[in-house]
Design a protein around this motif. Sequence first.
Motif, PDB file in Angstrom:
ATOM      1  N   UNK A 167      -6.066  -3.865  -2.884  1.00 49.76           N
ATOM      2  CA  UNK A 167      -4.982  -4.804  -2.667  1.00 49.76           C
ATOM      3  C   UNK A 167      -4.113  -4.413  -1.501  1.00 49.76           C
ATOM      4  N   UNK A 168      -2.879  -4.866  -1.569  1.00 50.16           N
ATOM      5  CA  UNK A 168      -1.972  -4.727  -0.443  1.00 50.16           C
ATOM      6  C   UNK A 168      -1.331  -3.350  -0.343  1.00 50.16           C
ATOM      7  N   UNK A 169      -0.885  -3.038   0.869  1.00 53.79           N
ATOM      8  CA  UNK A 169      -0.096  -1.839   1.118  1.00 53.79           C
ATOM      9  C   UNK A 169       1.275  -2.011   0.475  1.00 53.79           C
ATOM     10  N   UNK A 170       1.903  -3.148   0.768  1.00 56.89           N
ATOM     11  CA  UNK A 170       3.205  -3.539   0.216  1.00 56.89           C
ATOM     12  C   UNK A 170       3.436  -5.004   0.569  1.00 56.89           C
ATOM     13  N   UNK A 171       4.651  -5.504   0.353  1.00 49.86           N
ATOM     14  CA  UNK A 171       4.961  -6.914   0.621  1.00 49.86           C
ATOM     15  C   UNK A 171       5.326  -7.201   2.072  1.00 49.86           C
ATOM     16  N   UNK A 172       5.403  -6.201   2.913  1.00 48.49           N
ATOM     17  CA  UNK A 172       5.779  -6.389   4.311  1.00 48.49           C
ATOM     18  C   UNK A 172       4.641  -7.045   5.091  1.00 48.49           C
ATOM     19  N   UNK A 173       4.994  -8.022   5.914  1.00 52.02           N
ATOM     20  CA  UNK A 173       4.052  -8.698   6.804  1.00 52.02           C
ATOM     21  C   UNK A 173       4.735  -8.870   8.156  1.00 52.02           C
ATOM     22  N   UNK A 174       3.973  -9.035   9.215  1.00 47.25           N
ATOM     23  CA  UNK A 174       4.605  -9.246  10.513  1.00 47.25           C
ATOM     24  C   UNK A 174       5.592 -10.422  10.464  1.00 47.25           C
ATOM     25  N   UNK A 175       6.817 -10.130  10.829  1.00 50.30           N
ATOM     26  CA  UNK A 175       7.826 -11.175  10.932  1.00 50.30           C
ATOM     27  C   UNK A 175       8.518 -11.592   9.654  1.00 50.30           C
ATOM     28  N   UNK A 176       8.167 -11.001   8.474  1.00 54.67           N
ATOM     29  CA  UNK A 176       8.831 -11.467   7.251  1.00 54.67           C
ATOM     30  C   UNK A 176      10.112 -10.687   6.934  1.00 54.67           C
ATOM     31  N   UNK A 177      10.428  -9.664   7.709  1.00 54.35           N
ATOM     32  CA  UNK A 177      11.685  -8.935   7.537  1.00 54.35           C
ATOM     33  C   UNK A 177      11.713  -7.948   6.390  1.00 54.35           C
ATOM     34  N   UNK A 178      10.638  -7.847   5.627  1.00 56.85           N
ATOM     35  CA  UNK A 178      10.580  -6.884   4.523  1.00 56.85           C
ATOM     36  C   UNK A 178      10.168  -5.533   5.102  1.00 56.85           C
ATOM     37  N   UNK A 179      10.928  -4.468   4.797  1.00 59.88           N
ATOM     38  CA  UNK A 179      10.604  -3.155   5.356  1.00 59.88           C
ATOM     39  C   UNK A 179       9.223  -2.656   4.922  1.00 59.88           C
ATOM     40  N   UNK A 180       8.571  -1.952   5.821  1.00 61.80           N
ATOM     41  CA  UNK A 180       7.271  -1.348   5.581  1.00 61.80           C
ATOM     42  C   UNK A 180       7.477  -0.045   4.808  1.00 61.80           C
ATOM     43  N   UNK A 181       6.961   0.013   3.567  1.00 60.48           N
ATOM     44  CA  UNK A 181       7.146   1.202   2.725  1.00 60.48           C
ATOM     45  C   UNK A 181       5.837   1.740   2.154  1.00 60.48           C
ATOM     46  N   UNK A 182       4.809   0.894   2.098  1.00 61.74           N
ATOM     47  CA  UNK A 182       3.560   1.293   1.449  1.00 61.74           C
ATOM     48  C   UNK A 182       3.685   1.361  -0.062  1.00 61.74           C
ATOM     49  N   UNK A 183       4.706   0.724  -0.629  1.00 58.10           N
ATOM     50  CA  UNK A 183       5.059   0.912  -2.043  1.00 58.10           C
ATOM     51  C   UNK A 183       3.922   0.642  -3.028  1.00 58.10           C
ATOM     52  N   UNK A 184       3.156  -0.423  -2.844  1.00 58.38           N
ATOM     53  CA  UNK A 184       2.094  -0.744  -3.805  1.00 58.38           C
ATOM     54  C   UNK A 184       0.995   0.317  -3.774  1.00 58.38           C
ATOM     55  N   UNK A 185       0.531   0.636  -2.584  1.00 63.70           N
ATOM     56  CA  UNK A 185      -0.534   1.634  -2.451  1.00 63.70           C
ATOM     57  C   UNK A 185      -0.028   3.032  -2.818  1.00 63.70           C
ATOM     58  N   UNK A 186       1.189   3.349  -2.424  1.00 68.51           N
ATOM     59  CA  UNK A 186       1.774   4.649  -2.787  1.00 68.51           C
ATOM     60  C   UNK A 186       1.845   4.818  -4.310  1.00 68.51           C
ATOM     61  N   UNK A 187       2.272   3.774  -5.005  1.00 63.92           N
ATOM     62  CA  UNK A 187       2.367   3.840  -6.460  1.00 63.92           C
ATOM     63  C   UNK A 187       0.994   4.122  -7.068  1.00 63.92           C
ATOM     64  N   UNK A 188      -0.039   3.458  -6.537  1.00 62.83           N
ATOM     65  CA  UNK A 188      -1.394   3.681  -7.053  1.00 62.83           C
ATOM     66  C   UNK A 188      -1.860   5.111  -6.773  1.00 62.83           C
ATOM     67  N   UNK A 189      -1.637   5.602  -5.556  1.00 60.94           N
ATOM     68  CA  UNK A 189      -2.065   6.972  -5.211  1.00 60.94           C
ATOM     69  C   UNK A 189      -1.290   7.990  -6.045  1.00 60.94           C
ATOM     70  N   UNK A 190       0.013   7.800  -6.183  1.00 60.86           N
ATOM     71  CA  UNK A 190       0.821   8.735  -6.979  1.00 60.86           C
ATOM     72  C   UNK A 190       0.368   8.758  -8.431  1.00 60.86           C
ATOM     73  N   UNK A 191       0.068   7.587  -8.989  1.00 58.84           N
ATOM     74  CA  UNK A 191      -0.427   7.526 -10.372  1.00 58.84           C
ATOM     75  C   UNK A 191      -1.763   8.245 -10.489  1.00 58.84           C
TER      76      UNK A 191
END
Length: 186
Positions: free
Chosen positions: A138-162
Motif C-alpha cells: 500500500x501507500x507510504x502515507x497520505x501525502x501526494x504532490x500538491x496536496x499539502x499533507x506533510x511527507x512522513x511515511x506514517x503508513x509504511x513506518x507503522x507496518x515496519x515498526x510492527x
Amino acid sequence: MARTPSNMLPLGTKAPDFSLIDTITGQARSLQESKGEKGTLVMFICNHCPFVIHVNPEVTKMGKEYQPEGIGFVAISSNDIENYPQDAPHLMKETAKKEGYSFPYLYDETQAVAKAYDAACTPDFYLFDADLKLVYRGQLDDSRPGNGIPLTGSDLRQAINSLLKGEQIDENQKPSIGCNIKWIGN
C-alpha cells in the motif's frame, strides 16, 4: 499525471523471486541477496514519476534508518525505456546517486518481475516478513504532490515498526497512488 492505485496483492503471498541488474553496481542482484534478516521492502519506482520524486526523500531516509534494523530495501524500475527514455538504466544510476539511495535500484527490462508482483503504479510498496510472506502493501502515507499533507511515511513506518516488534500489522491498508507502470506495447 495519472493517478493509478495499487492492485493490492493478497496478504500472505510469498515474494516472487527475481534476479535483476543493479544499475548502481552493474551486477545481478537476487531477492535472496536483497532480503533482510527481519523483513524486506520491495518498491516499484522510476526516475520521472512526480509521485516517486515526491516520496524519494522519505524513502531514502527510511532505508538508512531501517536497513541497520534488519529490513532489506530494494527498488525496481520496470518502465518501458523505449517510450520513456528518462527511466533508462544509466539515468537510474544517476538518480540513485543524486537521491543517496542506500539500497539497490534494479532494472526489470522484461517487466516480468512487475507482473509477478502485480505492480500497477510507481511508487508501489510491498513489505515481506522474514519468511518472505507479504504483510503490507500500500501507500507510504497520505501525502501526494500538491496536496499539502506533510511527507512522513506514517503508513509504511507503522507496518515496519510492527514487524520489527513482532506485533500484528493492521490489515486495513490503503493502496498506493501514483503513475501507472509504463508497460511495453501500450
